[in-house]
Design a protein around this motif. Structure first.
Motif, short mmCIF file in Angstrom:
data_model
loop_
_atom_site.label_atom_id
_atom_site.label_comp_id
_atom_site.label_asym_id
_atom_site.label_seq_id
_atom_site.Cartn_x
_atom_site.Cartn_y
_atom_site.Cartn_z
N TRP A 255 0.78 -1.17 -0.08
CA TRP A 255 0.01 -0.04 0.19
C TRP A 255 0.87 1.33 0.17
CZ3 TRP A 255 -1.54 3.70 3.87
CH2 TRP A 255 -2.92 4.66 3.76
N ILE A 256 0.36 2.21 -0.61
CA ILE A 256 1.16 3.56 -0.60
C ILE A 256 0.40 4.64 0.25
CG2 ILE A 256 2.00 5.37 -1.99
CD1 ILE A 256 2.39 3.24 -4.28
N ALA A 257 1.07 5.14 1.27
CA ALA A 257 0.70 6.00 2.31
C ALA A 257 0.59 7.45 1.62
CB ALA A 257 1.19 5.99 3.58
N PRO A 258 -0.06 8.32 2.17
CA PRO A 258 0.26 9.91 2.05
C PRO A 258 1.74 10.06 2.60
CG PRO A 258 -1.93 9.61 3.07
CD PRO A 258 -1.15 8.14 3.05
N SER A 259 2.33 11.15 2.12
CA SER A 259 3.65 11.52 2.42
C SER A 259 3.96 11.74 3.78
CB SER A 259 4.22 12.71 1.25
OG SER A 259 3.72 13.91 2.34
N ASN A 260 5.35 11.76 3.95
CA ASN A 260 5.63 12.07 5.45
C ASN A 260 5.31 13.40 5.87
OD1 ASN A 260 7.55 13.36 3.52
ND2 ASN A 260 9.09 13.54 5.46
N GLU A 261 4.72 14.51 5.01
CA GLU A 261 4.27 15.81 5.25
C GLU A 261 2.91 15.67 5.54
OE1 GLU A 261 6.21 19.15 5.29
OE2 GLU A 261 7.38 17.57 6.05
N GLU A 262 2.22 14.66 5.26
CA GLU A 262 1.06 14.35 5.40
C GLU A 262 0.60 13.06 6.67
OE1 GLU A 262 -1.02 15.14 1.01
OE2 GLU A 262 0.75 13.59 1.17
N SER A 263 1.38 13.07 7.52
CA SER A 263 1.32 12.21 8.38
C SER A 263 0.85 10.83 7.82
CB SER A 263 0.10 12.44 9.58
OG SER A 263 0.68 13.64 10.16
N GLY A 264 1.51 10.12 6.77
CA GLY A 264 1.13 8.92 6.19
C GLY A 264 1.35 7.75 7.11
N VAL A 265 2.40 8.01 8.15
CA VAL A 265 2.31 6.56 9.04
C VAL A 265 1.10 6.39 9.68
CG1 VAL A 265 3.49 5.72 11.08
CG2 VAL A 265 4.89 6.59 9.27
N ALA A 266 0.37 7.40 10.11
CA ALA A 266 -0.61 7.44 11.00
C ALA A 266 -1.94 6.99 10.10
CB ALA A 266 -1.00 8.89 11.48
N ALA A 267 -1.77 7.22 8.77
CA ALA A 267 -2.88 6.57 7.98
C ALA A 267 -2.59 5.16 7.55
CB ALA A 267 -2.73 7.65 6.72
N GLY A 268 -1.56 4.82 7.62
CA GLY A 268 -1.46 3.48 7.61
C GLY A 268 -1.70 2.63 8.75
N ILE A 269 -1.38 2.99 10.11
CA ILE A 269 -1.65 2.44 11.24
C ILE A 269 -3.23 2.56 11.20
CG2 ILE A 269 -1.86 2.63 13.71
CD1 ILE A 269 1.33 3.75 13.52
N ARG A 270 -3.82 3.45 11.04
CA ARG A 270 -5.39 3.73 11.01
C ARG A 270 -6.10 2.40 10.12
NH1 ARG A 270 -4.91 9.24 11.06
NH2 ARG A 270 -5.21 9.21 8.69
N LYS A 271 -5.41 2.46 8.77
CA LYS A 271 -5.91 1.42 7.82
C LYS A 271 -5.78 0.14 8.33
CE LYS A 271 -5.39 -0.12 2.85
NZ LYS A 271 -6.74 0.31 2.79
N PHE A 272 -4.50 -0.22 8.75
CA PHE A 272 -4.42 -1.76 8.99
C PHE A 272 -4.62 -2.10 10.44
CE2 PHE A 272 -1.74 -0.63 5.18
CZ PHE A 272 -2.54 -1.53 4.26
N MET A 273 -4.79 -1.23 11.22
CA MET A 273 -5.15 -1.58 12.61
C MET A 273 -6.44 -1.12 13.30
SD MET A 273 -1.56 -0.99 14.75
CE MET A 273 -2.17 -1.97 16.01
N GLY A 274 -7.25 -0.45 12.32
CA GLY A 274 -8.64 -0.16 12.72
C GLY A 274 -8.60 0.95 13.78
N ILE A 275 -7.59 1.78 13.82
CA ILE A 275 -7.41 2.72 15.02
C ILE A 275 -7.94 3.84 14.31
CG2 ILE A 275 -5.88 4.11 16.41
CD1 ILE A 275 -4.01 1.59 16.63
N ASP A 276 -8.95 4.65 15.06
CA ASP A 276 -9.46 5.94 14.66
C ASP A 276 -8.91 6.94 14.91
OD1 ASP A 276 -10.47 6.58 17.25
OD2 ASP A 276 -12.40 5.55 16.70
N ARG A 277 -9.08 8.11 14.46
CA ARG A 277 -8.37 9.47 14.84
C ARG A 277 -8.55 10.04 16.19
NH1 ARG A 277 -6.90 12.52 10.38
NH2 ARG A 277 -7.40 11.59 8.42
N SER A 278 -9.61 9.39 16.86
CA SER A 278 -9.58 9.97 18.32
C SER A 278 -8.67 9.10 19.32
CB SER A 278 -11.09 9.50 18.68
OG SER A 278 -11.34 8.06 18.68
#
Length: 278
Positions: A255-278
């Motif tokens: 999978w390709i996440a958003p860039s490092n300037e767009e908090s792409g690591v957070a996006a990947g964690i949310r996608k694959f771990m089901g963790i929401d923004r809260s």
């Protein structure tokens, strides 16, 4: 998938271009740690070059450093995996690099060393202020790097060189790999080449770490952007490339996440771990 371990690169991946950890990334890592997931920085840096906030994160005990030269247990202060360059290889590399229009240095004994005259010219080769700051903080200038390594007689974790001519950088990526088959050649910055022993890749260190911890590689989520992350991305159960990553890394990723300037690591964690923004 049950993610038991998250391995993540720092520069160009977790960190933004100012070398800060975006708050969104930090909150996602904390949520993952709270869920019982191990957090493993996987970086080209030495251990002391890792931001203190990451070294103190809940769930951060193990670290893949210097592109996989070490898989390090910070609690027991021991390496679970080690793969280093011989002094002979390093001396031959220095002889080769002395003929090139480059600036070079090395990591040995978890510290950086550089010939003094090159240290004084570093600003001509490193355009990024954050990288320049790290270079000055984590290097000791010596009169002659080759002679220093010869006298110490101990193995080296990594050698690296920096280029002004990016076309020459690309050419040397191939030439160094051909001339020094006992090495692993990669890059983490647009203008550098990083040279480790053939066994020192982030993927090899991840395999050794997971074996020691009894974790299946299928349960690993990994993030990276440079070619020094390529083996990591291929080895993990799910490999995520950053939107700003090298094309080779994107091609290998699940999978390709958003860039490092767009908090792409957070996006990947949310996608694959089901963790929401809260």
């Amino acid at each position: 998938m049950p993610v038991k371990l998250i391995a993540f690169d720092l520069d160009g991946t977790l960190l933004d271009e100012r070398k800060n950890i975006p708050e969104e990334n930090m909150q996602a890592l904390l949520a993952a740690a709270q869920a019982g997931t191990l957090l493993v920085p996987a970086t080209g840096r030495i251990f002391t070059g890792i931001p203190e906030t990451l070294r103190q994160l809940p769930g951060s005990r193990f670290f893949i450093t210097i592109n996989g030269a070490y898989a390090y247990d910070a609690v027991d202060d021991r390496n679970l995996y080690t793969s280093e360059l011989s002094v002979d290889t390093c001396l031959r590399l220095i002889d080769y690099m002395d003929r090139l229009p480059v600036f070079y240095d090395c990591y040995q004994d978890n510290w950086g060393y550089i010939t003094r005259s090159m240290f004084q010219r570093a600003g001509d080769f490193i355009p990024d202020p954050g990288i320049m700051k790290l270079m000055r903080e984590l290097r000791t200038p010596v009169d002659d790097l080759a002679e220093t390594l010869r006298q110490k007689g101990r193995p080296v974790q990594k050698m690296q060189m920096h280029f002004q001519d990016l076309a020459e950088r690309d050419r040397q990526m191939k030439l160094v790999a051909e001339r020094f088959p006992e090495t692993a050649v990669s890059y983490s910055l647009p203008w550098n080449i990083e040279i480790n022993s053939a066994g020192a890749t982030k993927g090899q260190a991840l395999k050794a770490l997971c074996l020691a911890l009894g974790i299946d590689l299928a349960d690993v989520l990994a993030f990276g952007d440079g070619t020094n992350d390529l083996d990591l991305i291929r080895t993990a159960g799910i490999g995520v490339a950053m939107g700003n990553g090298a094309e080779e890394v994107k091609a290998a990723a699940d999978w390709i996440a958003p860039s490092n300037e767009e908090s792409g690591v957070a996006a990947g964690i949310r996608k694959f771990m089901g963790i929401d923004r809260s």
